[in-house]
Design an enzyme around this catalytic site. Sequence first.
Site, PDB file in Angstrom:
ATOM      1  N   ALA A 147      14.428  -3.278  -0.855  1.00 32.31           N
ATOM      2  CA  ALA A 147      14.131  -4.639  -1.315  1.00 32.31           C
ATOM      3  C   ALA A 147      12.783  -4.703  -2.041  1.00 32.31           C
ATOM      4  O   ALA A 147      12.621  -5.484  -2.982  1.00 32.31           O
ATOM      5  CB  ALA A 147      14.139  -5.592  -0.130  1.00 32.31           C
TER       6      ALA A 147
ATOM      7  N   VAL B   3      30.143 -12.698 -14.716  1.00 32.41           N
ATOM      8  CA  VAL B   3      30.032 -12.574 -16.173  1.00 32.41           C
ATOM      9  C   VAL B   3      30.901 -11.405 -16.636  1.00 32.41           C
ATOM     10  O   VAL B   3      30.832 -10.299 -16.083  1.00 32.41           O
ATOM     11  CB  VAL B   3      28.559 -12.356 -16.589  1.00 32.41           C
ATOM     12  CG1 VAL B   3      28.461 -12.084 -18.089  1.00 32.41           C
ATOM     13  CG2 VAL B   3      27.725 -13.572 -16.216  1.00 32.41           C
TER      14      VAL B   3
ATOM     15  N   CYS C 192       5.732 -14.756   4.520  1.00 32.74           N
ATOM     16  CA  CYS C 192       5.674 -13.344   4.885  1.00 32.74           C
ATOM     17  C   CYS C 192       6.764 -13.112   5.923  1.00 32.74           C
ATOM     18  O   CYS C 192       6.815 -13.803   6.945  1.00 32.74           O
ATOM     19  CB  CYS C 192       4.307 -13.003   5.471  1.00 32.74           C
ATOM     20  SG  CYS C 192       4.321 -11.421   6.337  1.00 32.74           S
TER      21      CYS C 192
ATOM     22  N   TYR D 236     -10.064   1.023  16.626  1.00 35.95           N
ATOM     23  CA  TYR D 236     -11.052   1.754  15.841  1.00 35.95           C
ATOM     24  C   TYR D 236     -12.290   2.060  16.691  1.00 35.95           C
ATOM     25  O   TYR D 236     -12.348   1.699  17.859  1.00 35.95           O
ATOM     26  CB  TYR D 236     -11.382   0.975  14.559  1.00 35.95           C
ATOM     27  CG  TYR D 236     -10.194   0.924  13.610  1.00 35.95           C
ATOM     28  CD1 TYR D 236      -9.745   2.091  12.985  1.00 35.95           C
ATOM     29  CD2 TYR D 236      -9.500  -0.255  13.381  1.00 35.95           C
ATOM     30  CE1 TYR D 236      -8.638   2.062  12.138  1.00 35.95           C
ATOM     31  CE2 TYR D 236      -8.389  -0.292  12.536  1.00 35.95           C
ATOM     32  CZ  TYR D 236      -7.961   0.875  11.920  1.00 35.95           C
ATOM     33  OH  TYR D 236      -6.862   0.861  11.099  1.00 35.95           O
TER      34      TYR D 236
ATOM     35  N   CYS E 204       3.626  -6.698  -1.993  1.00 35.16           N
ATOM     36  CA  CYS E 204       4.413  -7.513  -1.069  1.00 35.16           C
ATOM     37  C   CYS E 204       5.871  -7.556  -1.519  1.00 35.16           C
ATOM     38  O   CYS E 204       6.141  -7.706  -2.714  1.00 35.16           O
ATOM     39  CB  CYS E 204       3.850  -8.930  -1.018  1.00 35.16           C
ATOM     40  SG  CYS E 204       4.840 -10.020   0.018  1.00 35.16           S
TER      41      CYS E 204
ATOM     42  N   ARG F 145     -15.007  -8.707  15.283  1.00 37.37           N
ATOM     43  CA  ARG F 145     -13.575  -8.677  15.616  1.00 37.37           C
ATOM     44  C   ARG F 145     -13.392  -7.773  16.824  1.00 37.37           C
ATOM     45  O   ARG F 145     -13.608  -6.560  16.750  1.00 37.37           O
ATOM     46  CB  ARG F 145     -12.763  -8.168  14.434  1.00 37.37           C
ATOM     47  CG  ARG F 145     -11.250  -8.234  14.701  1.00 37.37           C
ATOM     48  CD  ARG F 145     -10.477  -7.929  13.426  1.00 37.37           C
ATOM     49  NE  ARG F 145      -9.060  -7.734  13.696  1.00 37.37           N
ATOM     50  CZ  ARG F 145      -8.120  -8.657  13.524  1.00 37.37           C
ATOM     51  NH1 ARG F 145      -8.436  -9.846  13.083  1.00 37.37           N
ATOM     52  NH2 ARG F 145      -6.849  -8.393  13.791  1.00 37.37           N
TER      53      ARG F 145
HETATM   54 FE1  SF4 Z   1       4.772  -9.790   4.626  1.00 37.80          FE
HETATM   55 FE2  SF4 Z   1       5.008  -9.012   2.132  1.00 37.80          FE
HETATM   56 FE3  SF4 Z   1       3.945  -7.376   3.924  1.00 37.80          FE
HETATM   57 FE4  SF4 Z   1       6.564  -7.896   3.984  1.00 37.80          FE
HETATM   58  S1  SF4 Z   1       5.461  -6.835   2.378  1.00 37.80           S
HETATM   59  S2  SF4 Z   1       5.118  -7.914   5.718  1.00 37.80           S
HETATM   60  S3  SF4 Z   1       6.579 -10.012   3.335  1.00 37.80           S
HETATM   61  S4  SF4 Z   1       3.113  -9.302   3.259  1.00 37.80           S
END
Ligand code: SF4
Length: 686
Positions: A672, A462, A344, A170, A363, A218
């Site tokens: 997913a 089932v 994660c 940045y 997430c 940072r």
């Molecule tokens: Fe991690 Fe969830 Fe981001 Fe996938 S979606 S990288 S599991 S924080």
Amino acid sequence: MFDHVFKPCDIGALTVPHRIVMGAMHLNLETLDDGGAALAAFYTERVRGGAGLIVTGGTAVNGAGAGGPGYGVLDDEDHRSVLRRAARAVHDADGLVALQLFHAGRYALPGEHGSTPLAPSAVYSRFSRTVPRAMTEEEITGTVADFARAARTARELGFDAVEVMGSEGYLLNQFTAPLTNRRSDRWGGDAEGRRRLPVEVLRAVRAAVGTAFPVLFRMSGADLVTDGTPWQETAALAVALAEAGADALAVGIGWHESPVPTVQAQVPPGTWAGYAEGVKRALRGAGHGELPVIASNRFNRIAQAEEALARGDIDLVAMARPFLADAAVVGKSRAGRDASVDLCIACNEACIDRSFGTERVSCLVNPRAGYEREFPRLPARSSLTYRGRYAVIGAGLAGLEAARTLAGLGHEVEVYEAADEPGGQFRMAARVPGKADFGETVRRRVRELAELRVPLHLGHRVGAGDVHLLRTMDGVIVATGVRPRRPELPGLALPHVLDYPRAFADPDALGPRIAIIGGGGIAVDLAHLLTGRSSTAPTREEFLASHAFTTSSRTTPVAGTSGRPAETPRRVTVMRRSGRIGAGIGPSTRWVVMEELRAAGVRLLTDIAYQEITRDGVIVVGADGNRQLVDADHVVLATGQESERDVVATLHRAGVPFETAGGAAGTDGLNAVRATAQGLRAAHRI
Ligand code: SF4
């Protein structure tokens, strides 16, 4: 356990309760039209889960610095009230919060706030796909003043600290790198000129807020781009920032344009800690060893933070995405429940990929993230008096999510899975090198269900014989997933043709030449599995070496791309009728996996028509009309899926209400992230 992590630390006048900082994440909640309610709820849940110091996502110090439409700007009174509410919410929950002061520079999207992005020099950005405009002297000094004013505003809004964003490519980082700073005035020209802007910003911020208000900076530990900031200049910048009054230095890694992956699943955890350790050593060498240094990027377990802290060269670890995956990552670890933390898995699909657009960040493994108000946890629903009895059919990601949600809401739940193992399609991904944590996600979810006393009946398909059982339920979630779709093609019945689940189940049974029909994410994963030189992820040293690092030069920035040799046990061809191979994979990850496939010698064929499968392989016709044989010992079909919904007829007979989730609900755009989100929503809906 975790003695180094669970020790307080001083950052200037602020005492943080432990060594894990919740790192800045842009959430796209910042500018939701809800007065800041979702953002406040998101932070509150993290503080209740044990977060100590939270750093907010970047807030632009002026209009030109906004990174996109989802970024708040401090000039805007509406956004200031959102921030005030966020700070109050964190304090009400007993947490600490620093506002990140941000300027995107050439990473601002063109057209945002009506102007060309600003930068030290007019150097094209691959990320924003634009040539920025070089800043004038007035614009630079005005930006310094804007940072200072922003810091004062942050203090007035109730924040405990500010973090000046000077990494990840940045604006302030653009000034330190020869690649983007071609100026010959006092803001460039040599090392001192290139670091002048970050140092001046820090001085101005310090002057604006006084010595008692904590200021973090940072900085970039390694830009990982050609002509990035040389290591010697990085070390000198750290010392200059210490002398300009920083209370802590957080060390970020890589730019959005870097050819080296930094936060993807393919990067071994803890890979980048060496740069923060190098910064600390540089500070020590200049007599500033007491200044706290915060390592970041690719830590997903508290145990990894403990290991890095125990080495003694860093003071804190910033973790960001792990707080999305599990708001209680710190609290659970502190309570000795480390094995129950939702990890994660570095897929980036619901977080980083969304943060570049406007969709709410969430997430994959925790679809409640960002939706805490819509899906409150049980204590908020303590008025719930009726405990229902529910069946979840299917123990893939959608079913597991639905089951844990229903159980968390106080219902009795039973899960039925036709296969002998839970996990569904996700189990296949877990076999791919570098994706072992995908399997860990399933294991942890199953353990959680056991803790919630949810019986998991494996090997139970089932069907009609279960009508009586189903009639005892108040409702059913159908999460039976998908089955592979078979294309219409001569030769499908030949013995060397198989569906992708069989290939994933036993890759060693396949010959040295493999043709994969279909080019989606599953085909890419399979090609990766088939060409992987080992079933495990590379070590940190192997990863660094494969990207032209050596262990001893870990603190030396590099400019190279992967030097990975193309020696693989197999010759794999991935084919797609039209469009890009792996088109559905998120932008932050696709380039990494495609580079790996190319390096492994995988042949990628698109814009073709399939004609026939023969004993020798697949005959295809290219766009030029030429016919060719893709020779193969085995032909794998990865041509999409169709919903598996056979059980629905039985549910109608039983007369029981049901909801569908995951692949059973439809396959268009299925992934997913969508599967887990649907599992959560179906459980709340039924
Ligand atoms: Fe991690 Fe969830 Fe981001 Fe996938 S979606 S990288 S599991 S924080």
